[in-house]
Scaffold this active site. Structure first.
Site, PDB file in Angstrom:
ATOM      1  N   ASP A  74      -3.160  -3.762  24.733  1.00  0.00           N
ATOM      2  CA  ASP A  74      -3.187  -2.313  24.530  1.00  0.00           C
ATOM      3  C   ASP A  74      -2.652  -1.641  25.798  1.00  0.00           C
ATOM      4  OD1 ASP A  74      -5.260  -2.413  26.349  1.00  0.00           O
ATOM      5  OD2 ASP A  74      -6.746  -1.444  25.059  1.00  0.00           O
ATOM      6  N   CYS A 113      -6.612  -6.401  27.278  1.00  0.00           N
ATOM      7  CA  CYS A 113      -6.999  -4.986  27.203  1.00  0.00           C
ATOM      8  C   CYS A 113      -7.617  -4.636  28.552  1.00  0.00           C
ATOM      9  CB  CYS A 113      -7.929  -4.721  26.021  1.00  0.00           C
ATOM     10  SG  CYS A 113      -9.525  -5.553  26.084  1.00  0.00           S
ATOM     11  N   THR A 159     -10.824  -4.820  29.586  1.00  0.00           N
ATOM     12  CA  THR A 159     -11.792  -5.841  30.008  1.00  0.00           C
ATOM     13  C   THR A 159     -11.581  -7.200  29.349  1.00  0.00           C
ATOM     14  OG1 THR A 159     -13.253  -5.233  28.178  1.00  0.00           O
ATOM     15  CG2 THR A 159     -13.612  -4.094  30.291  1.00  0.00           C
ATOM     16  N   HIS A 198     -14.416 -27.298  25.937  1.00  0.00           N
ATOM     17  CA  HIS A 198     -15.695 -27.328  25.213  1.00  0.00           C
ATOM     18  C   HIS A 198     -15.696 -26.463  23.953  1.00  0.00           C
ATOM     19  CE1 HIS A 198     -18.438 -28.841  28.724  1.00  0.00           C
ATOM     20  NE2 HIS A 198     -17.342 -29.566  28.579  1.00  0.00           N
ATOM     21  N   HIS A 242     -18.618 -31.696  21.237  1.00  0.00           N
ATOM     22  CA  HIS A 242     -18.213 -30.284  21.209  1.00  0.00           C
ATOM     23  C   HIS A 242     -17.665 -29.898  19.838  1.00  0.00           C
ATOM     24  CE1 HIS A 242     -18.993 -30.277  25.434  1.00  0.00           C
ATOM     25  NE2 HIS A 242     -18.148 -31.280  25.609  1.00  0.00           N
TER      26      HIS A 242
HETATM   27  C1  RB5 Z   1      -9.339   1.194  26.731  1.00  0.00           C
HETATM   28  O1  RB5 Z   1      -9.732   2.255  27.533  1.00  0.00           O
HETATM   29  C2  RB5 Z   1     -10.389   0.075  26.765  1.00  0.00           C
HETATM   30  O2  RB5 Z   1     -11.557   0.505  26.154  1.00  0.00           O
HETATM   31  C3  RB5 Z   1      -9.863  -1.170  26.123  1.00  0.00           C
HETATM   32  O3  RB5 Z   1      -8.687  -1.552  26.743  1.00  0.00           O
HETATM   33  C4  RB5 Z   1     -10.740  -2.402  26.195  1.00  0.00           C
HETATM   34  O4  RB5 Z   1     -11.171  -2.646  27.490  1.00  0.00           O
HETATM   35  C5  RB5 Z   1     -11.817  -2.525  25.210  1.00  0.00           C
HETATM   36  O5  RB5 Z   1     -12.541  -3.530  25.177  1.00  0.00           O
END
Ligand code: RB5
Length: 144
Positions: A8, A64, A66, A97, A132
Site C-alpha cells: 500500500d 504496508c 506494519t 516451521h 511441523h
Molecule cells: C496505513 O496507514 C496503515 O494502516 C497500513 O499500511 C498498515 O500498516 C495496516 O496494517
C-alpha cells in the site's frame, strides 16, 4: 521462482527498494500499488494471496506500514500462511516451521537493508516438514 508482490502507500518506498535489491532473478508478479496515494491494504493483500493460492506464484511478499494488516487479510485466503517478520530469524522460522508462503513487512518498521536480508532468508529457507507439517494440518482441521 515466481513471487507475487503487493504494497500500500505506507509500504511503497520499501517495496521500491526491495525491487532493486532483494529479488535477484526471481520473476515478479506485481499486484500494485504503483504510487504513494493513500489506498487500502486489503486490496493488495488479497490480490497477492489469491495469486499464491491459485499457483500463479510460489511465494508472496507484501509491505504496508506494519505488515500486520497485510498478514491478517492475506491469511483469510485458504492455503495462505502469511507471516510478519522483523528479522532474519523470524523469516527463517516462518519458512522452516510454519511453511509461510507470504512474507509481510512493515515499511515503517524495518529499513531497506534489514528488509532485504529478511526477504532473502524467507526465499532461501525450505520447510522442515515432519512434526511441523502435522501441526499445520491441525490448523486446517486435519489430523488429531
Ligand atoms: C496505513 O496507514 C496503515 O494502516 C497500513 O499500511 C498498515 O500498516 C495496516 O496494517
Amino acid at each position: 521462482m515466481v513471487i507475487a508482490i503487493g504494497c500500500d502507500h505506507a509500504g511503497f518506498a520499501l517495496m521500491q527498494a526491495l525491487r532493486e535489491s532483494a529479488f535477484g532473478d526471481h520473476r515478479l508478479l506485481d499486484r500494485g500499488t504503483h504510487d504513494q496515494s493513500p489506498t487500502d491494504y486489503p486490496r493488495y493483500a488479497l490480490a497477492v494471496a489469491k495469486a499464491v493460492a491459485a499457483g500463479e506464484a510460489e511465494r508472496g511478499v507484501l509491505v504496508c506500514g506494519t505488515g500486520i494488516g497485510m498478514a491478517i487479510a492475506a491469511s483469510r485466503i485458504r492455503g495462505i500462511r502469511a507471516a510478519v517478520c522483523t528479522n532474519e530469524y523470524t523469516a527463517r522460522m516462518a519458512r522452516a516451521h510454519n511453511n509461510a508462503n507470504v512474507l509481510c513487512l512493515g515499511g515503517r518498521v524495518v529499513g531497506p537493508g534489514l528488509a532485504e536480508d529478511i526477504v532473502r532468508s524467507f526465499l532461501r529457507t525450505e520447510f522442515a516438514g515432519g512434526r511441523h507439517a502435522a501441526r499445520l494440518a491441525l490448523i486446517d482441521g486435519q489430523g488429531n
